[in-house]
Design a protein around this motif. Sequence first.
Motif, PDB file in Angstrom:
ATOM      1  N   GLN A 185       0.821  -1.222   0.000  1.00  0.00           N
ATOM      2  CA  GLN A 185       0.000   0.000   0.000  1.00  0.00           C
ATOM      3  C   GLN A 185       0.854   1.272   0.000  1.00  0.00           C
ATOM      4  O   GLN A 185       0.786   2.076   0.928  1.00  0.00           O
ATOM      5  N   LEU A 203       0.606   3.916  -1.968  1.00  0.00           N
ATOM      6  CA  LEU A 203       0.023   4.984  -2.790  1.00  0.00           C
ATOM      7  C   LEU A 203      -0.653   6.080  -1.978  1.00  0.00           C
ATOM      8  O   LEU A 203      -1.198   5.838  -0.901  1.00  0.00           O
ATOM      9  N   GLU A 204      -0.628   7.284  -2.549  1.00  0.00           N
ATOM     10  CA  GLU A 204      -1.448   8.392  -2.077  1.00  0.00           C
ATOM     11  C   GLU A 204      -2.178   8.974  -3.284  1.00  0.00           C
ATOM     12  O   GLU A 204      -1.774   8.747  -4.427  1.00  0.00           O
ATOM     13  N   PHE A 205      -3.213   9.742  -3.026  1.00  0.00           N
ATOM     14  CA  PHE A 205      -4.041  10.310  -4.095  1.00  0.00           C
ATOM     15  C   PHE A 205      -4.286  11.782  -3.806  1.00  0.00           C
ATOM     16  O   PHE A 205      -4.605  12.143  -2.667  1.00  0.00           O
ATOM     17  N   ASN A 258       4.542   6.587  -2.705  1.00  0.00           N
ATOM     18  CA  ASN A 258       5.292   7.054  -1.533  1.00  0.00           C
ATOM     19  C   ASN A 258       5.748   5.838  -0.734  1.00  0.00           C
ATOM     20  O   ASN A 258       5.100   5.434   0.231  1.00  0.00           O
ATOM     21  N   PRO A 259       6.877   5.244  -1.163  1.00  0.00           N
ATOM     22  CA  PRO A 259       7.347   4.036  -0.476  1.00  0.00           C
ATOM     23  C   PRO A 259       7.550   4.257   1.032  1.00  0.00           C
ATOM     24  O   PRO A 259       7.496   3.300   1.811  1.00  0.00           O
ATOM     25  N   GLY A 260       7.755   5.500   1.443  1.00  0.00           N
ATOM     26  CA  GLY A 260       7.970   5.791   2.861  1.00  0.00           C
ATOM     27  C   GLY A 260       6.776   5.488   3.752  1.00  0.00           C
ATOM     28  O   GLY A 260       6.932   5.295   4.959  1.00  0.00           O
ATOM     29  N   ILE A 261       5.570   5.447   3.193  1.00  0.00           N
ATOM     30  CA  ILE A 261       4.400   5.108   4.025  1.00  0.00           C
ATOM     31  C   ILE A 261       3.983   3.658   3.840  1.00  0.00           C
ATOM     32  O   ILE A 261       2.999   3.212   4.432  1.00  0.00           O
ATOM     33  N   ALA A 262       4.729   2.920   3.012  1.00  0.00           N
ATOM     34  CA  ALA A 262       4.314   1.541   2.703  1.00  0.00           C
ATOM     35  C   ALA A 262       4.484   0.625   3.915  1.00  0.00           C
ATOM     36  O   ALA A 262       5.279   0.901   4.818  1.00  0.00           O
ATOM     37  N   PHE A 279       7.470  -1.951  -6.189  1.00  0.00           N
ATOM     38  CA  PHE A 279       6.238  -2.205  -6.943  1.00  0.00           C
ATOM     39  C   PHE A 279       5.245  -1.042  -6.953  1.00  0.00           C
ATOM     40  O   PHE A 279       4.112  -1.223  -7.378  1.00  0.00           O
ATOM     41  N   GLN A 319       4.967   1.520  -8.830  1.00  0.00           N
ATOM     42  CA  GLN A 319       4.489   1.835 -10.187  1.00  0.00           C
ATOM     43  C   GLN A 319       3.404   0.852 -10.619  1.00  0.00           C
ATOM     44  O   GLN A 319       2.424   1.226 -11.251  1.00  0.00           O
ATOM     45  N   PRO A 372       6.394  16.740  -1.888  1.00  0.00           N
ATOM     46  CA  PRO A 372       7.710  16.527  -1.275  1.00  0.00           C
ATOM     47  C   PRO A 372       8.559  15.615  -2.166  1.00  0.00           C
ATOM     48  O   PRO A 372       8.038  14.885  -3.017  1.00  0.00           O
ATOM     49  N   VAL A 382       7.859  11.802  -2.666  1.00  0.00           N
ATOM     50  CA  VAL A 382       6.546  11.420  -3.202  1.00  0.00           C
ATOM     51  C   VAL A 382       6.609  11.530  -4.722  1.00  0.00           C
ATOM     52  O   VAL A 382       6.903  12.600  -5.254  1.00  0.00           O
ATOM     53  N   LEU A 412       3.091   9.302 -10.249  1.00  0.00           N
ATOM     54  CA  LEU A 412       3.034   8.272 -11.285  1.00  0.00           C
ATOM     55  C   LEU A 412       2.302   8.796 -12.506  1.00  0.00           C
ATOM     56  O   LEU A 412       2.773   8.673 -13.633  1.00  0.00           O
TER      57      LEU A 412
END
Lengths: 189, 189
Positions: free
Chosen positions: A45, A47-49, A81-85, A93, A95, A138, A141, A144
């Motif tokens: 998870q 992603l952000e929107f 945003n891999p930092g919140i994954a 993954f 993308q 930032p 982030v 895509l």
Amino acid sequence: MPDTILETIYQRRSVRQYTEQPVAKELITELLKAAMAAPSASNSQPLEFLVITASDVLDKIRTKMRFANYNAPAAIAVLGNPGIANNSSGKYFWQQDGSAAIENLMLAAVGMGLGTVWIGVHPIAPFERTISQILGLPEQVYPLGLVYVGYPAETPPPRTQYNENVIHWEQYEPRKRRKKNRNTKYDQD
Amino acid sequence: MPDTILETIYQRRSVRQYTEQPVAKELITELLKAAMAAPSASNSQPLEFLVITASDVLDKIRTKMRFANYNAPAAIAVLGNPGIANNSSGKYFWQQDGSAAIENLMLAAVGMGLGTVWIGVHPIAPFERTISQILGLPEQVYPLGLVYVGYPAETPPPRTQYNENVIHWEQYEPRKRRKKNRNTKYDQD
């Protein structure tokens, strides 16, 4: 409205002309619920929107971003945003997760009578800089892509681009005939 | 079968247990038609598809590839091949095109009563080597991922993983609370 998933899939076409009718926040939320039902590698998870309906921001995107000059009343930026994954799969993954989420969102839109078009951003560096600057993202982030959303003022016919030449059954068979032939001096692309 | 696109989207869950019933070639073809109805950046169409039902090849994948030990009777490898693309967008966007195609394929499967699970390959180098070797792929053909397909022996309940904390309205707002906090010494991941 299409009756089956296959009809919906065929009916999803890039819409580049929209009416002025705005899209209700409730419908945008439904689209995001569909996006977040997409698979995510190791359920990371990442992603952000970001939903944009402000006309000044949309105008900036339309004028400063290539291939984005369409009159939709809303845009949804899909961000990695891999930092919140939840785990490190997000880094590898995001993308793919984001692209599956975009496809879900666009198909859900068809079911609501909405049109969409996907504007690619990552991995084209100048596009990423432009979008990150306009949206104030930032550094960690990654944009895509953008999905424009609105009520269609054009209705391209349903289709698939099915091509049996790109299907291999049981084993990969290099084909003699390719769309492009790099061995001739006439290959211009 | 689900009635609406939203129900189909929510019903698409990773299926990891399959019956022994094979999947008819006609259904696989329908799945590929759905895959090839997905959007492609600049319509570059950089994808190829390899369908595997041979049990010896599937067994090799199951035993040699991590996270792929599921008993589906068929697998569809989705491959990026910028060399056959209509234009240079294929080089940059094949991952995104391929992921949208996979999502279409998996949603179409729901409509046919089939189950699927997406096995990520690219960009994990050892996974790519393993799959390329088992499938005999040329160097310029990139395995994005595998989709296992079969009749489900388990039915995970429909869901979305909607999370309003990852939605930004009109402007990006860095949140104070993140799932992970890299500023504490307790962060182990």
